[in-house]
Motif scaffolding. Structure first.
Motif, mmCIF file in Angstrom:
data_model
loop_
_atom_site.group_PDB
_atom_site.id
_atom_site.type_symbol
_atom_site.label_atom_id
_atom_site.label_comp_id
_atom_site.label_asym_id
_atom_site.label_seq_id
_atom_site.Cartn_x
_atom_site.Cartn_y
_atom_site.Cartn_z
ATOM 1 N N LEU A 16 0.320 12.242 -3.096
ATOM 2 C CA LEU A 16 0.201 12.576 -1.491
ATOM 3 C C LEU A 16 -1.629 12.865 -1.239
ATOM 4 N N GLU A 17 -1.017 13.950 -2.724
ATOM 5 C CA GLU A 17 -2.694 14.989 -2.161
ATOM 6 C C GLU A 17 -2.972 15.498 -1.183
ATOM 7 N N ASP A 18 -4.118 15.514 -0.134
ATOM 8 C CA ASP A 18 -4.461 15.862 0.440
ATOM 9 C C ASP A 18 -4.192 15.115 1.312
ATOM 10 N N ASN A 63 15.540 -4.858 5.300
ATOM 11 C CA ASN A 63 14.732 -3.635 6.254
ATOM 12 C C ASN A 63 14.265 -2.624 4.853
ATOM 13 N N TYR A 64 15.064 -2.557 3.668
ATOM 14 C CA TYR A 64 14.449 -1.772 2.538
ATOM 15 C C TYR A 64 12.901 -2.485 1.763
ATOM 16 N N PHE A 65 13.505 -3.079 1.941
ATOM 17 C CA PHE A 65 12.563 -4.154 1.240
ATOM 18 C C PHE A 65 10.365 -4.131 1.856
ATOM 19 N N LYS A 66 10.953 -4.422 3.671
ATOM 20 C CA LYS A 66 10.002 -4.262 4.223
ATOM 21 C C LYS A 66 8.656 -2.298 4.409
ATOM 22 N N LYS A 67 10.568 -1.773 3.895
ATOM 23 C CA LYS A 67 9.646 -0.332 4.439
ATOM 24 C C LYS A 67 8.927 0.186 3.840
ATOM 25 N N ILE A 68 9.688 -0.196 2.041
ATOM 26 C CA ILE A 68 8.670 0.400 0.824
ATOM 27 C C ILE A 68 6.812 -0.469 0.612
ATOM 28 N N THR A 69 7.491 -2.155 1.336
ATOM 29 C CA THR A 69 6.591 -2.712 1.098
ATOM 30 C C THR A 69 5.399 -2.023 1.336
ATOM 31 N N GLU A 70 5.520 -1.984 3.167
ATOM 32 C CA GLU A 70 5.091 -0.603 4.071
ATOM 33 C C GLU A 70 4.636 0.913 3.461
ATOM 34 N N ILE A 71 4.693 1.102 3.354
ATOM 35 C CA ILE A 71 4.859 2.354 2.713
ATOM 36 C C ILE A 71 3.433 2.203 1.483
ATOM 37 N N GLU A 72 4.415 1.573 0.384
ATOM 38 C CA GLU A 72 2.538 1.495 -0.204
ATOM 39 C C GLU A 72 1.426 0.786 0.124
ATOM 40 N N GLY A 73 2.228 -0.127 0.939
ATOM 41 C CA GLY A 73 0.470 0.135 1.773
ATOM 42 C C GLY A 73 0.074 0.564 2.306
ATOM 43 N N LYS A 74 0.855 1.223 2.936
ATOM 44 C CA LYS A 74 -0.448 2.559 3.444
ATOM 45 C C LYS A 74 -1.163 3.141 2.461
ATOM 46 N N LEU A 75 -0.184 3.625 1.584
ATOM 47 C CA LEU A 75 -0.667 4.051 0.322
ATOM 48 C C LEU A 75 -2.069 3.920 -0.649
ATOM 49 N N ALA A 76 -1.991 2.580 -0.693
ATOM 50 C CA ALA A 76 -2.966 1.576 -1.791
ATOM 51 C C ALA A 76 -4.597 1.789 -0.197
ATOM 52 N N SER A 96 -7.460 3.819 -1.718
ATOM 53 C CA SER A 96 -8.673 2.720 -1.457
ATOM 54 C C SER A 96 -10.013 3.195 -2.167
ATOM 55 N N ARG A 97 -10.601 4.175 -1.418
ATOM 56 C CA ARG A 97 -11.822 4.446 -1.672
ATOM 57 C C ARG A 97 -12.365 5.364 -2.984
ATOM 58 N N GLU A 98 -10.856 6.084 -3.069
ATOM 59 C CA GLU A 98 -11.333 6.489 -4.574
ATOM 60 C C GLU A 98 -11.002 6.068 -5.673
ATOM 61 N N TYR A 99 -10.466 4.485 -5.910
ATOM 62 C CA TYR A 99 -9.944 3.662 -6.395
ATOM 63 C C TYR A 99 -9.670 2.430 -6.803
ATOM 64 N N ALA A 100 -10.467 1.769 -5.152
ATOM 65 C CA ALA A 100 -10.288 0.583 -5.335
ATOM 66 C C ALA A 100 -11.244 -0.660 -6.325
ATOM 67 N N HIS A 101 -12.377 0.453 -6.447
ATOM 68 C CA HIS A 101 -13.327 -0.365 -7.203
ATOM 69 C C HIS A 101 -13.291 -1.034 -9.080
ATOM 70 N N ASP A 150 -2.740 2.422 -9.389
ATOM 71 C CA ASP A 150 -2.388 1.162 -9.235
ATOM 72 C C ASP A 150 -1.110 0.660 -9.624
ATOM 73 N N TYR A 151 0.280 1.410 -9.256
ATOM 74 C CA TYR A 151 1.141 0.688 -9.509
ATOM 75 C C TYR A 151 1.495 0.346 -8.184
ATOM 76 N N TRP A 152 0.956 1.087 -6.613
ATOM 77 C CA TRP A 152 1.732 0.309 -5.416
ATOM 78 C C TRP A 152 0.600 -1.173 -5.721
ATOM 79 N N ARG A 153 -0.498 -0.753 -5.835
ATOM 80 C CA ARG A 153 -1.735 -2.482 -5.725
ATOM 81 C C ARG A 153 -1.453 -3.203 -7.053
ATOM 82 N N SER A 154 -0.316 -2.369 -7.852
ATOM 83 C CA SER A 154 0.064 -3.971 -8.588
ATOM 84 C C SER A 154 0.998 -4.859 -7.950
#
Length: 245
Positions: free
Chosen positions: A90-92, A156-169, A173-178, A199-203
């Motif tokens: 998560l860094e900062d 519920n697990y499937f939906k939650k982890i998808t939501e979490i990694e969506g938030k992370l991506a 995104s500003r740093e790495y989406a290019h 790269d893993y989240w976005r994949s």
């Protein structure tokens, strides 16, 4: 598959033995599922359970203590080490919901990582372990997240982890989406942890979106992916699937 325990002391190995046994039992059930549904014909010889330090500094220099080699899966059962790694990514960033999720890193989360590594062995992926694996690795990595999450856990697990990694991506995104998804694999482990994990989240999120696009039919998506390979990879996989951004 063999269970191989490789710690620096017998006492440390014994400490994790109950957890490792539970993980191996769950993995056996998942193995049978992959054999039936997704062409798993050759399994690794075993799972090497070891410390986070040995996994990342002795057996490999990969900074994440879970990975698959041709004959073996290497992984640490240390839930505390996994929790620390997940929080460090998560860094900062101010992401209290994400932080709270990873502060509760559980056996389910560990099993998901283990199942991810086994999924790499299914025959539906076009690259082998000794290939360069640079122009379509995002599809394989994303699908190795998708299948265990979709079929190994509750909705519920499937939906939650998808939501979490969506938030992370989104947060990174500003740093790495290019960067192009097609470049995943060329320098995957030479940057910061958040850069690696992005790269893993976005994949995963891209594969999730593609499965939805084909009506939830993973077999159809695999057929399209295999057709891309059979016809000579005439364009990048992202262009083939009309992925933008």
């Amino acid at each position: 598959m063999k269970k191989i325990v490789a710690f620096e002391s017998a006492e440390e190995g014994a400490l994790y033995e109950p957890l490792i046994s539970r993980m191996m039992n769950r993995l056996e059930a998942y193995r049978k599922f992959l054999e039936k549904k997704f062409r798993l014909t050759t399994c690794p010889k075993g799972v090497i359970w070891t410390s986070s330090e040995l996994a990342t500094e002795f057996f490999s220099s990969i900074p994440i203590p879970a990975y698959a080699r041709e004959d073996f899966i290497y992984i640490t059962p240390d839930l505390n080490a996994w929790q620390e790694l997940m929080l460090r990514q998560l860094e900062d960033k101010d992401l209290p919901e994400v932080r709270a999720y990873y502060e509760q890193f559980s056996e389910d989360d560990l099993f998901e990582i283990l199942a991810h590594e086994l999924t790499h062995y299914i025959d539906l992926f076009v690259d082998e372990f000794d290939d360069d694996r640079t122009d379509s690795i995002w599809f394989e990595e994303g699908m190795c997240f998708y299948l265990p999450r979709k079929y190994g856990f509750s909705e519920n697990y499937f939906k939650k982890i998808t939501e979490i990694e969506g938030k992370l991506a989104e947060a990174f995104s500003r740093e790495y989406a290019h960067r192009s998804l097609d470049d995943f694999g060329s320098e995957s482990y030479q940057s910061s942890l958040s850069s690696i994990m992005f790269d893993y989240w976005r994949s995963y999120l891209t594969v999730f979106s593609l499965v939805q696009r084909v009506g939830g039919d993973e077999q159809k998506l695999f057929s399209l992916y295999l057709e891309w390979d059979r016809t000579g990879r005439q364009t990048s996989l992202t262009k083939y699937f009309s992925i933008h951004g």
